[in-house]
Design a protein around this motif. Sequence first.
Motif, short mmCIF file in Angstrom:
data_model
loop_
_atom_site.label_atom_id
_atom_site.label_comp_id
_atom_site.label_asym_id
_atom_site.label_seq_id
_atom_site.Cartn_x
_atom_site.Cartn_y
_atom_site.Cartn_z
N VAL A 178 0.88 -1.17 0.00
CA VAL A 178 0.00 0.00 0.00
C VAL A 178 0.91 1.21 0.00
O VAL A 178 1.62 1.47 0.98
N PHE A 179 0.92 1.90 -1.13
CA PHE A 179 1.82 3.06 -1.24
C PHE A 179 1.26 4.02 -2.28
O PHE A 179 1.12 3.66 -3.45
N VAL A 180 0.90 5.21 -1.84
CA VAL A 180 0.45 6.23 -2.79
C VAL A 180 1.72 6.87 -3.35
O VAL A 180 2.41 7.61 -2.65
N ASN A 181 2.01 6.51 -4.58
CA ASN A 181 3.31 6.79 -5.18
C ASN A 181 3.35 8.20 -5.79
O ASN A 181 2.78 8.42 -6.86
N GLY A 188 4.39 11.53 -17.89
CA GLY A 188 5.22 11.07 -16.77
C GLY A 188 4.56 10.03 -15.88
O GLY A 188 5.23 9.38 -15.08
N HIS A 189 3.25 9.88 -16.02
CA HIS A 189 2.53 8.95 -15.14
C HIS A 189 3.12 7.54 -15.20
O HIS A 189 3.41 6.93 -14.17
N PHE A 190 3.31 7.03 -16.41
CA PHE A 190 3.77 5.64 -16.52
C PHE A 190 5.25 5.47 -16.17
O PHE A 190 5.67 4.37 -15.81
N ASP A 191 6.04 6.53 -16.26
CA ASP A 191 7.41 6.46 -15.74
C ASP A 191 7.34 6.23 -14.23
O ASP A 191 8.10 5.44 -13.66
N GLY A 192 6.43 6.94 -13.59
CA GLY A 192 6.24 6.79 -12.14
C GLY A 192 5.78 5.39 -11.79
O GLY A 192 6.27 4.78 -10.83
N VAL A 193 4.83 4.87 -12.58
CA VAL A 193 4.31 3.52 -12.33
C VAL A 193 5.42 2.49 -12.54
O VAL A 193 5.69 1.64 -11.68
#
Length: 290
Positions: free
Chosen positions: A53-56, A121-126
Amino acid sequence: MKTVGTVQELRQFLRPLRDRRIGLVPTMGYLHEGHVSLIRRARKECDVVVLSVFVNPLQFGPREDYDRYPRDLDRDARIAEQAGVDVLFAPSVEEMYPEKPLTTVTVSRLTDRLCGASRPGHFDGVATVVAKLFHIVEPDRAYFGLKDAQQVAVVERMVRDLHFPVEIIPCPTVREKDGLAVSSRNVYLSEEEREQATVLSAGLREVAEKVQAGEMTRSRQVIDYLQGRISSKPLARIDYVDVLTYPDLTPVDALQGQRILVAVAVHFGSTRLIDNVILPEKEEVPCSER
Ligand code: AMP
């Protein structure tokens, strides 16, 4: 169930269990039936179930909902324990990112469309956080929901490209009785928005049937139909409606003879919802059988 907050504690917990099959379910918490279906599947197939559980923060844009994203770790722990989790990994931001990372993971091409186009940038974060979790947990299997079909395609590709020794298990979308895909973000919706949001699943269901009946054969027809159907709801503001091959995510015109993804992203007020269907369909999970 054990709850740990650090990488070191988690690795210590897993060290004596390395010869067992380890399943990982990565989430941002505020657990719901969608997450629970992933945990149950992991419980069935693995000896040890790890829930993260981690809000990234890395996968949220500057004007997105990172700060207001719903969080309730006590509630998550109760749900996780009941669903059969062995170890809940809930690290702080400082634990996961002690310093601003200079190393990140970018999966090209698959991420420049759909949600990647509206959330740069969303999917880089994911990809970066999933790669980190894979290195921390070293799972044999990792469970992801097809509600985020593009995410599944991106993670599968990263795993192949970088030889992660993990099997990705895509799991069907869990829906409310009226069809709305279950999501942590549904709590943001007003009553009126919640009601109008059913147009996403209803429209997708309709095009799925029309494509499968041979009444729609071209992407354009599907896109036009969905745009019209969704725009009939006054509170809906379309981000995208698209039809692509799956899992390659390439544009497609004729629909027959290949796996296709019909995907939508729509704002209702300040809430952005996504939904999709992959055709030809495998069975969905009805609420009563979760
Ligand atoms: P999230 O906490 O939103 O990052 O989601 C964690 C995991 O749960 C992701 O793999 C999602 O695709 C999956 N998930 C979220 N909602 C659903 C749903 N309605 N049905 C199945 N899986 C879901």
